[in-house]
Design a protein around this motif. Sequence first.
Motif, PDB file in Angstrom:
ATOM      1  N   THR A  27       5.685  -2.234   4.141  1.00 46.63           N
ATOM      2  CA  THR A  27       5.629  -1.232   3.115  1.00 46.63           C
ATOM      3  C   THR A  27       4.285  -1.406   2.555  1.00 46.63           C
ATOM      4  O   THR A  27       4.137  -2.646   1.829  1.00 46.63           O
ATOM      5  CB  THR A  27       6.858  -1.121   2.246  1.00 46.63           C
ATOM      6  OG1 THR A  27       7.930  -0.810   3.172  1.00 46.63           O
ATOM      7  CG2 THR A  27       6.610  -0.061   1.362  1.00 46.63           C
ATOM      8  N   SER A  28       3.445  -0.614   2.341  1.00 42.97           N
ATOM      9  CA  SER A  28       2.280  -0.592   1.530  1.00 42.97           C
ATOM     10  C   SER A  28       2.631  -0.054   0.096  1.00 42.97           C
ATOM     11  O   SER A  28       3.239   1.252   0.126  1.00 42.97           O
ATOM     12  CB  SER A  28       1.210   0.003   2.193  1.00 42.97           C
ATOM     13  OG  SER A  28       0.742  -0.710   3.234  1.00 42.97           O
ATOM     14  N   HIS A  29       2.429  -0.642  -0.924  1.00 46.22           N
ATOM     15  CA  HIS A  29       2.764  -0.211  -2.319  1.00 46.22           C
ATOM     16  C   HIS A  29       1.954  -1.010  -3.338  1.00 46.22           C
ATOM     17  O   HIS A  29       1.787  -2.171  -3.163  1.00 46.22           O
ATOM     18  CB  HIS A  29       4.187  -0.376  -2.588  1.00 46.22           C
ATOM     19  CG  HIS A  29       4.634  -0.047  -4.068  1.00 46.22           C
ATOM     20  ND1 HIS A  29       4.672   1.188  -4.357  1.00 46.22           N
ATOM     21  CD2 HIS A  29       4.959  -0.857  -4.930  1.00 46.22           C
ATOM     22  CE1 HIS A  29       5.170   1.200  -5.669  1.00 46.22           C
ATOM     23  NE2 HIS A  29       5.381  -0.013  -5.896  1.00 46.22           N
ATOM     24  N   ALA A  30       1.282  -0.192  -4.221  1.00 45.86           N
ATOM     25  CA  ALA A  30       0.592  -0.701  -5.255  1.00 45.86           C
ATOM     26  C   ALA A  30      -0.604  -1.684  -4.757  1.00 45.86           C
ATOM     27  O   ALA A  30      -0.876  -2.662  -5.399  1.00 45.86           O
ATOM     28  CB  ALA A  30       1.579  -1.635  -6.111  1.00 45.86           C
ATOM     29  N   GLY A  31      -1.100  -1.184  -3.686  1.00 46.58           N
ATOM     30  CA  GLY A  31      -2.359  -1.811  -3.145  1.00 46.58           C
ATOM     31  C   GLY A  31      -2.161  -3.292  -2.681  1.00 46.58           C
ATOM     32  O   GLY A  31      -2.924  -3.853  -2.282  1.00 46.58           O
ATOM     33  N   ARG A  32      -0.703  -3.359  -2.010  1.00 46.97           N
ATOM     34  CA  ARG A  32      -0.237  -4.568  -1.374  1.00 46.97           C
ATOM     35  C   ARG A  32       0.514  -4.238  -0.310  1.00 46.97           C
ATOM     36  O   ARG A  32       1.194  -3.182  -0.402  1.00 46.97           O
ATOM     37  CB  ARG A  32       0.405  -5.388  -2.387  1.00 46.97           C
ATOM     38  CG  ARG A  32      -0.256  -6.045  -3.462  1.00 46.97           C
ATOM     39  CD  ARG A  32       0.612  -6.247  -4.794  1.00 46.97           C
ATOM     40  NE  ARG A  32       0.070  -6.891  -5.715  1.00 46.97           N
ATOM     41  CZ  ARG A  32      -1.215  -6.582  -6.660  1.00 46.97           C
ATOM     42  NH1 ARG A  32      -1.273  -5.094  -6.558  1.00 46.97           N
ATOM     43  NH2 ARG A  32      -1.536  -7.284  -7.436  1.00 46.97           N
ATOM     44  N   ASP A  33       0.727  -4.910   0.729  1.00 43.01           N
ATOM     45  CA  ASP A  33       1.566  -5.072   1.806  1.00 43.01           C
ATOM     46  C   ASP A  33       2.722  -5.823   1.603  1.00 43.01           C
ATOM     47  O   ASP A  33       2.686  -7.143   1.220  1.00 43.01           O
ATOM     48  CB  ASP A  33       0.833  -5.449   3.265  1.00 43.01           C
ATOM     49  CG  ASP A  33      -0.345  -4.589   3.650  1.00 43.01           C
ATOM     50  OD1 ASP A  33       0.073  -3.401   3.217  1.00 43.01           O
ATOM     51  OD2 ASP A  33      -1.098  -5.026   4.257  1.00 43.01           O
ATOM     52  N   PHE A  34       3.864  -5.311   1.715  1.00 38.29           N
ATOM     53  CA  PHE A  34       5.260  -6.104   1.599  1.00 38.29           C
ATOM     54  C   PHE A  34       6.088  -5.874   2.721  1.00 38.29           C
ATOM     55  O   PHE A  34       6.102  -4.822   3.445  1.00 38.29           O
ATOM     56  CB  PHE A  34       5.996  -5.523   0.513  1.00 38.29           C
ATOM     57  CG  PHE A  34       5.440  -5.325  -0.780  1.00 38.29           C
ATOM     58  CD1 PHE A  34       5.823  -6.342  -1.888  1.00 38.29           C
ATOM     59  CD2 PHE A  34       4.662  -4.515  -1.356  1.00 38.29           C
ATOM     60  CE1 PHE A  34       5.135  -6.599  -3.048  1.00 38.29           C
ATOM     61  CE2 PHE A  34       4.042  -4.329  -2.498  1.00 38.29           C
ATOM     62  CZ  PHE A  34       4.160  -5.454  -3.439  1.00 38.29           C
TER      63      PHE A  34
END
Length: 252
Positions: A27-34
Motif C-alpha cells: 500500500t502506498s501512502h504518505a509517500g511511502r510503501d507499506f
Amino acid sequence: MNRTAILSALPDEQQGLLELLQQAQKTSHAGRDFWQGVLHGQPVVLALSKIGKVAAATTATALIERFGVQRMVFTGVAGGLGAGVRVGDVVIATDFLQHDLDVSPLFPRYEVPFYGKACFGSDTALTARLHAAACDALAAAETHRPARQFADARVHSGLLASGDRFVSGAAESSSLRATLAGAGHEVLAVEMEGAAVAQVCLDYGVPFAAMRTISDRADDSAHVDFSSFVEQVASQYARAIMERFLLSLSIK
C-alpha cells in the motif's frame, strides 16, 4: 487483528524480512510503501521510516492511524558511543533521548517541552522479548555468516540518542558522549530515528521497542564501514532476531 509494525530506516536493513513476507500486499501512502503480510506466523506491516526524526515520526503516525498497528519495533544500525559497545554488538533500547534538542532556557537542555522529561522509555514487556530474541540469535550465530567476523558479539541494554546528524567523527562522538554524561545520560549508541518514534508511540499508547546493530564507533571511519556492514551483517542480524521475536509473540 493484533498487527506488529517493523520499521527500518534503510532498504538493506529490511530486505531480508521483505523476502520472507507471506501474503504480501503493498500500500502506498504518505509517500511511502507499506507491506502488509504474515511473517513467522504473525500479521505484520513492514515499512521504511526514511532517515531522520521527522520522517520517522511521519511513518510511525501513518502506521498507527492508517494501519492500526498494536505494537511497533525498529531494527537498524547505530554508531557505538558507550564504553565496551563494539562493532557487531547489538543494543536493545531501554530509553530514547534527542541529543540535538535544546529549548533552554525555557526548558532544561534535552527536555521535550510539555512532557516534563528528556527520555522516553521503551515498552518493558516488548523490550524483554526483543532482548531475549537478540541474545538467542547471537548465541546461535555460528550458523550465520556474520559470526565469523563477530564471534564475541554481545547484547547491551540502555539509552539510545537520536539526532538529525550522522555522527561520524571521533572528536564529535567523544564530545557528544561527554556532554550527555555530564547531564546524567549515559548513552550506548547514536542514531537518527528512535526518539521520534518513541514519542509518537507514547502519544498514541502503542508499545515500542528497538534494536540497533553497531555498525561503527561513530568515528572517522564511520562512512567507510557503514554501507557494507548494513548489507552484509546488520540485515542478517535483523532477520535472525526478528524471527525469534515474532515467534515469541505466539507464546503466552
